[in-house]
Design a protein around this motif. Structure first.
Motif, mmCIF file in Angstrom:
data_model
loop_
_atom_site.group_PDB
_atom_site.id
_atom_site.type_symbol
_atom_site.label_atom_id
_atom_site.label_comp_id
_atom_site.label_asym_id
_atom_site.label_seq_id
_atom_site.Cartn_x
_atom_site.Cartn_y
_atom_site.Cartn_z
ATOM 1 N N TRP A 54 30.123 47.757 33.869
ATOM 2 C CA TRP A 54 29.785 46.350 33.673
ATOM 3 C C TRP A 54 30.098 45.536 34.935
ATOM 4 N N ARG A 55 31.271 45.789 35.509
ATOM 5 C CA ARG A 55 31.641 45.081 36.738
ATOM 6 C C ARG A 55 30.765 45.510 37.910
ATOM 7 N N MET A 61 28.406 38.290 30.808
ATOM 8 C CA MET A 61 29.542 38.375 29.870
ATOM 9 C C MET A 61 29.090 38.849 28.502
ATOM 10 N N SER A 62 27.904 38.495 28.090
ATOM 11 C CA SER A 62 27.407 38.867 26.774
ATOM 12 C C SER A 62 27.293 40.380 26.600
#
Length: 64
Positions: A54-55, A61-62
């Motif tokens: 994700w990073r 954020m969702s």
């Protein structure tokens, strides 16, 4: 997070054709200089691996 949810998120983020390839080839320092596949095989929790992905992909954020 289960492995099935992890791979579902990977496919949603990268597409079904590219997700497995990216997981096989992309080495991430945050995962100890391992690929996603190597990190999962080494026993890292899928949630920890997902947060690293994700990073790296700078997803919203969702999708965290």
């Amino acid at each position: 997070m289960k492995h099935t949810e992890f791979w579902g998120r990977m496919e949603a983020a990268l597409g079904s054709a590219y997700a497995r390839s990216w997981a096989h080839d992309f080495v991430m320092a945050e995962l100890g200089d391992r690929t996603v596949e190597q990190a999962l095989a080494a026993g890292l929790p899928p949630k920890q691996v997902w947060l690293a992905v994700w990073r790296a992909l700078e997803l919203p954020m969702s999708e965290r």
